[in-house]
Design a protein around this motif. Sequence first.
Motif, mmCIF file in Angstrom:
data_model
loop_
_atom_site.group_PDB
_atom_site.id
_atom_site.type_symbol
_atom_site.label_atom_id
_atom_site.label_comp_id
_atom_site.label_asym_id
_atom_site.label_seq_id
_atom_site.Cartn_x
_atom_site.Cartn_y
_atom_site.Cartn_z
ATOM 1 N N GLY B 2 0.816 -1.225 0.000
ATOM 2 C CA GLY B 2 0.000 0.000 0.000
ATOM 3 C C GLY B 2 0.837 1.257 0.000
ATOM 4 O O GLY B 2 2.061 1.218 -0.030
ATOM 5 N N ARG B 3 0.124 2.398 0.045
ATOM 6 C CA ARG B 3 0.819 3.682 0.064
ATOM 7 C C ARG B 3 1.438 3.904 1.436
ATOM 8 O O ARG B 3 0.911 3.417 2.441
ATOM 9 N N PRO B 4 2.509 4.696 1.486
ATOM 10 C CA PRO B 4 3.042 5.051 2.810
ATOM 11 C C PRO B 4 1.985 5.830 3.593
ATOM 12 O O PRO B 4 1.178 6.560 3.016
ATOM 13 N N GLU B 5 2.019 5.674 4.918
ATOM 14 C CA GLU B 5 1.047 6.359 5.764
ATOM 15 C C GLU B 5 1.641 7.638 6.319
ATOM 16 O O GLU B 5 2.824 7.682 6.680
ATOM 17 N N PHE B 6 0.805 8.669 6.382
ATOM 18 C CA PHE B 6 1.268 10.027 6.677
ATOM 19 C C PHE B 6 0.482 10.621 7.841
ATOM 20 O O PHE B 6 -0.717 10.407 7.963
ATOM 21 N N ALA B 7 1.188 11.351 8.673
ATOM 22 C CA ALA B 7 0.515 12.102 9.740
ATOM 23 C C ALA B 7 1.101 13.499 9.793
ATOM 24 O O ALA B 7 2.260 13.717 9.437
ATOM 25 N N TYR B 8 0.279 14.456 10.254
ATOM 26 C CA TYR B 8 0.736 15.832 10.412
ATOM 27 C C TYR B 8 0.395 16.255 11.830
ATOM 28 O O TYR B 8 -0.770 16.304 12.208
ATOM 29 N N LEU B 9 1.425 16.550 12.598
ATOM 30 C CA LEU B 9 1.193 16.973 13.981
ATOM 31 C C LEU B 9 1.486 18.456 14.121
ATOM 32 O O LEU B 9 2.571 18.923 13.782
ATOM 33 N N HIS B 10 0.505 19.195 14.648
ATOM 34 C CA HIS B 10 0.659 20.630 14.845
ATOM 35 C C HIS B 10 0.909 20.894 16.320
ATOM 36 O O HIS B 10 0.068 20.591 17.146
ATOM 37 N N LEU B 11 2.067 21.428 16.644
ATOM 38 C CA LEU B 11 2.385 21.798 18.025
ATOM 39 C C LEU B 11 2.276 23.314 18.177
ATOM 40 O O LEU B 11 1.459 23.929 17.501
ATOM 41 N N SER B 12 3.098 23.914 19.043
ATOM 42 C CA SER B 12 2.945 25.355 19.277
ATOM 43 C C SER B 12 3.512 26.176 18.139
ATOM 44 O O SER B 12 4.721 26.258 17.968
ATOM 45 N N ALA B 13 2.605 26.771 17.388
ATOM 46 C CA ALA B 13 3.036 27.580 16.257
ATOM 47 C C ALA B 13 1.801 28.297 15.742
ATOM 48 O O ALA B 13 0.701 28.064 16.220
ATOM 49 N N CYS B 14 1.986 29.121 14.728
ATOM 50 C CA CYS B 14 0.867 29.942 14.272
ATOM 51 C C CYS B 14 -0.026 29.241 13.274
ATOM 52 O O CYS B 14 -1.068 29.768 12.924
ATOM 53 N N SER B 15 0.376 28.075 12.789
ATOM 54 C CA SER B 15 -0.329 27.342 11.726
ATOM 55 C C SER B 15 -0.021 27.856 10.331
ATOM 56 O O SER B 15 -0.610 27.379 9.367
ATOM 57 N N GLY B 16 0.886 28.802 10.205
ATOM 58 C CA GLY B 16 1.267 29.271 8.876
ATOM 59 C C GLY B 16 1.877 28.148 8.062
ATOM 60 O O GLY B 16 1.689 28.078 6.846
ATOM 61 N N CYS B 17 2.594 27.252 8.732
ATOM 62 C CA CYS B 17 3.186 26.131 8.010
ATOM 63 C C CYS B 17 2.119 25.148 7.558
ATOM 64 O O CYS B 17 2.252 24.523 6.500
ATOM 65 N N GLU B 18 1.033 25.029 8.346
ATOM 66 C CA GLU B 18 -0.096 24.198 7.922
ATOM 67 C C GLU B 18 -0.734 24.799 6.670
ATOM 68 O O GLU B 18 -1.076 24.082 5.721
ATOM 69 N N ILE B 19 -0.883 26.115 6.680
ATOM 70 C CA ILE B 19 -1.484 26.773 5.518
ATOM 71 C C ILE B 19 -0.566 26.642 4.313
ATOM 72 O O ILE B 19 -1.020 26.408 3.194
ATOM 73 N N SER B 20 0.741 26.765 4.546
ATOM 74 C CA SER B 20 1.673 26.581 3.445
ATOM 75 C C SER B 20 1.502 25.187 2.851
ATOM 76 O O SER B 20 1.506 25.008 1.634
ATOM 77 N N PHE B 21 1.341 24.213 3.715
ATOM 78 C CA PHE B 21 1.102 22.830 3.280
ATOM 79 C C PHE B 21 -0.161 22.769 2.425
ATOM 80 O O PHE B 21 -0.164 22.198 1.329
ATOM 81 N N LEU B 22 -1.244 23.405 2.906
ATOM 82 C CA LEU B 22 -2.509 23.397 2.166
ATOM 83 C C LEU B 22 -2.419 24.234 0.890
ATOM 84 O O LEU B 22 -3.211 24.049 -0.030
ATOM 85 N N ASP B 23 -1.459 25.170 0.863
ATOM 86 C CA ASP B 23 -1.316 26.030 -0.313
ATOM 87 C C ASP B 23 -0.640 25.331 -1.477
ATOM 88 O O ASP B 23 -0.179 25.974 -2.413
ATOM 89 N N ASN B 24 -0.619 24.016 -1.458
ATOM 90 C CA ASN B 24 -0.306 23.267 -2.653
ATOM 91 C C ASN B 24 -1.538 23.200 -3.554
ATOM 92 O O ASN B 24 -1.503 22.637 -4.635
ATOM 93 N N TYR B 25 -2.628 23.804 -3.083
ATOM 94 C CA TYR B 25 -3.856 23.982 -3.845
ATOM 95 C C TYR B 25 -4.358 22.679 -4.443
ATOM 96 O O TYR B 25 -4.550 21.713 -3.705
ATOM 97 N N GLU B 26 -4.526 22.621 -5.750
ATOM 98 C CA GLU B 26 -5.099 21.395 -6.318
ATOM 99 C C GLU B 26 -4.164 20.211 -6.135
ATOM 100 O O GLU B 26 -4.609 19.070 -6.096
ATOM 101 N N LEU B 28 -2.830 19.334 -3.574
ATOM 102 C CA LEU B 28 -3.086 18.698 -2.279
ATOM 103 C C LEU B 28 -3.771 17.350 -2.492
ATOM 104 O O LEU B 28 -3.487 16.376 -1.785
ATOM 105 N N ILE B 29 -4.644 17.314 -3.482
ATOM 106 C CA ILE B 29 -5.353 16.062 -3.773
ATOM 107 C C ILE B 29 -4.360 15.006 -4.225
ATOM 108 O O ILE B 29 -4.428 13.835 -3.836
ATOM 109 N N GLU B 30 -3.385 15.421 -5.044
ATOM 110 C CA GLU B 30 -2.349 14.498 -5.481
ATOM 111 C C GLU B 30 -1.543 14.000 -4.287
ATOM 112 O O GLU B 30 -1.226 12.808 -4.176
#
Lengths: 413, 232, 287
Positions: B2-26, B28-30
């Motif tokens: 199967g595909r490798p399994e992925f997790a994203y853990l958000h600790l103390s931060a502003c979430s800008g890096c989470e948004i950067s991650f999501l800013d892969n836009y379309e 993200l689905i890939e």
Amino acid sequence: MTERVVIAPTTRNEGHGKFVLEVDEEGIVTKGHFLSLVIVRGFEKFLVGRAMEFAPVATSRFCGLCPPTHATASSEAVENSIGVSPPPTGTMLRELCNLGNHLHDHPLQQILILPDFVKDPGEQKEALIRIQKMRKIGQNICEVVGGEAIHSPYIRVGGMARNISEAARHKLLDSLSAFGKIWEEQRPFMEKAIEASDVPAGLGAHDMPMMATDLIYGRSDVFRREYYPCYSEMLPVQYYGEDIGVEACTIIPMINGAPVEVGPRARLWKYMGYRERGAMAINFARFAEITMRMNRARCILESLNTTARTINRPVTNGSGKLGIGVNEAPRGTNVHMAWVEDGRITGYKAMPATMWSTPAIGRSAEGFHHRWAQWVMRAYDPCISCATHYIILREGRVVERYSDREGGSYGQA
Amino acid sequence: MGRPEFAYLHLSACSGCEISFLDNYERLIEMMDMVDFKYMTILMDATEIPEVDIVFIDGAACLQSKESMEALRTARKNARYLVAWGGCSSTATINSFSRGGQMPQPQHESFPAISKLVKVDAFVPGCPPGPEMAYRIINAFVKGDTDYLKYLTSEGMGGFSCGCDLLSRIIGNSLCIGCGTCAFSCPTRAITMPLGRPSINWDRCVKCGACYAGCPRSFQPLDLMNRMMEEL
Amino acid sequence: MTYENFGRYRSLVTAKSTELDIGLVAQDGGVVTGLLCHALKTGEIDGAVLTQKLDSGWMPAQYVATTREEILGGAGSIYALSPSVFQLKDAVREYALENVAYVGLPCQVVAVRKMQLYPFGGRFVGDRVRLVIGIFCSENFPIEGLRNIVEGYGNMPLEEADRIYLSGGKVMIEGESTAGVPIKKAALYAQDGDHVCPDLTAEYADISVGSTGSEPGWNTVFVRTGRGEKLFNSAVAEGLIETGDIEAVKPGPSALQKLAKTKKTTAQSNIKKRDQLGLFVTKNMYY
């Protein structure tokens, strides 16, 4: 007999939240508490002693979803303290940078609530693509005007560091048209999906008062005049009780001794006569706000002078006066307060939107089954990293009362 | 397999890096197709950090918070490959300034870069790093492209950073050639280049480490550059 | 024939621009300026990040060019530090360009390639860099180093120098009079970071351009990538760039190769010296 239901961490929101809900035999929430678990990084404490230039740089990093609101409110608080304001084009660009951010951040909430309302995977995927396309346009506007999409360095004390080129102005106008076309499809899709869902009528409806300072941008004079004289706060252990409050990471700000709702519904209620109530009404208000902000951005771009001056240099470095900067963030009224003396911060305090909303979210969950609590929360789109910012220390002393006569006093409900 | 399994853990931060991650836009689905997303509380309802092949951690654990220390340790234990995604986890960044003293948890004070507490397999400094980095790292991990990944633990990457790194590690080692990339990389525009050398405005530096990471003299990804020339 | 020490390339030619206005401002053949103007006209690029003189004092200034005039303003070589990678940010932010050409020295070309691979601080910049043109470089100077060479050794105020170029092992300075300073003497003032650099011909650019190897008024051009080849060939097809067989000219590629090889061996020995001192040196430097 009451039972306690704890939901932690909450999901599909920014940051870490927690619900502590007292429920009756049927699981209906009789007393709802919502609190922040986001650890306190202590910005206001570390800003003391730093150059005033650092305030917007640092406070932008309160939150990565809505950085421009903090950099803006921070710049304006400092400006208000030292007595400088941006030239008109600077203010327009600042608003435009914020609007670009709103056009990514408001649609982002739809990604978070999508699984609640859209069950078909094919439809979910198509909606996700539409939302991401809109977000790309919003972030691009913020990036061009602000220097970066996430943490815009061009938002400065005194205005905006750069103007945009004429070619850029035209490109951004074109991109807004593209945004509009996608939103034309996505908005009815979301509205239908929410209307078709089995969300109980009246979920989240409450009688709490609402606060807003502007329809779109934010006005500190409205805050000073209408809300600040009635402002007070409580520590969480006092508000929630010891066993819940001990782990809460935000203080409870109040107007006239009670929590208030801020955000899209509050703004539309105050400035456009919107009278719908409940959590879904907030979602619908947010959709209306996307359309309004898109139109406002177009307005600004059409009249923007790309050769005009965008920043004014301060003529004084401040003498310790309180400055207040208020910005209407996507989630509601965002208040920053700065005391600046000889170019350095001597005191700082922030009451971001979600800090105001946090107690309101808990109360809004009351009266319905606890399984709906997170649906209520997601309607407020809480940004909990933002919320966790407050200090009542200034120069190392606990301030119990403002010396500024326009202010209210602490610690009294 | 199967595909490798992925997790994203958000600790103390502003979430800008989470948004950067999501800013892969379309894309993200890939990304959600390349790896199996098992845990990411901003997008999904899973609340326990599962065992996964690759975890992205943004933000830092607070030494005064038992829960966040536990979360970090669990993520390290449960993941084969740990990516310190973004400044706050790689280099502490704005968290470097935290000193405690703030209501209602004035004892919250210390948020060091996570490499102080756990072994990090890849550092991605930046405040935030470009969204493309998330896509590239996941892509490299899935394809087994260790060439791309290995540079993310080059000497000087990760741990406490500052614009001063340019003085101590680049100029101080006679490596600076005045190219301007450090100034380019700086998210706060803290660096200007008068007379062809970086001048750091310490009133703007958030200590993210992007300047050093971007400098062509900190590390040079030769094999990848060669590959790139073939493809262009 | 393919030469070593030049990096990967598809073709090596001698070339010059056929456009009159470019010939007037060009350092040598005007190929860089000609290619940029052509790329702008066809819409391949919407702008370029370039260097020009700030004033008569030879201080380099970096700027974003979006018109033919502005591109012409960047013609000519300036032997002083020009940190133009910084301006690549402005190009894609407040100028909102989407297909930028970047012109820089070998170290800057490597920096841009690294940034395209690892955008730590350059969100969505890499894909918007459409074209990278590299300029040959043996070493570069801080502005006061250039002043030492021109005023100290050349006995001419820096502000009076109209043209500076390399010829016959000398730094030639033309103003009211002409002076030549042996490169060996000038080299003392080069920045020390250059002494571990092994790249003379900008081996990682799409197209690399310089003068060594070609006749006066012409450029030596390496076409390295598919993208560079397409642009170069289209400019030639339009009659904007004239090319010649570089094997047939003097001094030819062997002169360039000698310089390139020397730069690599010198870099290698300097790196070894620094290693022995226990100093940190960038890994993978020798290529």
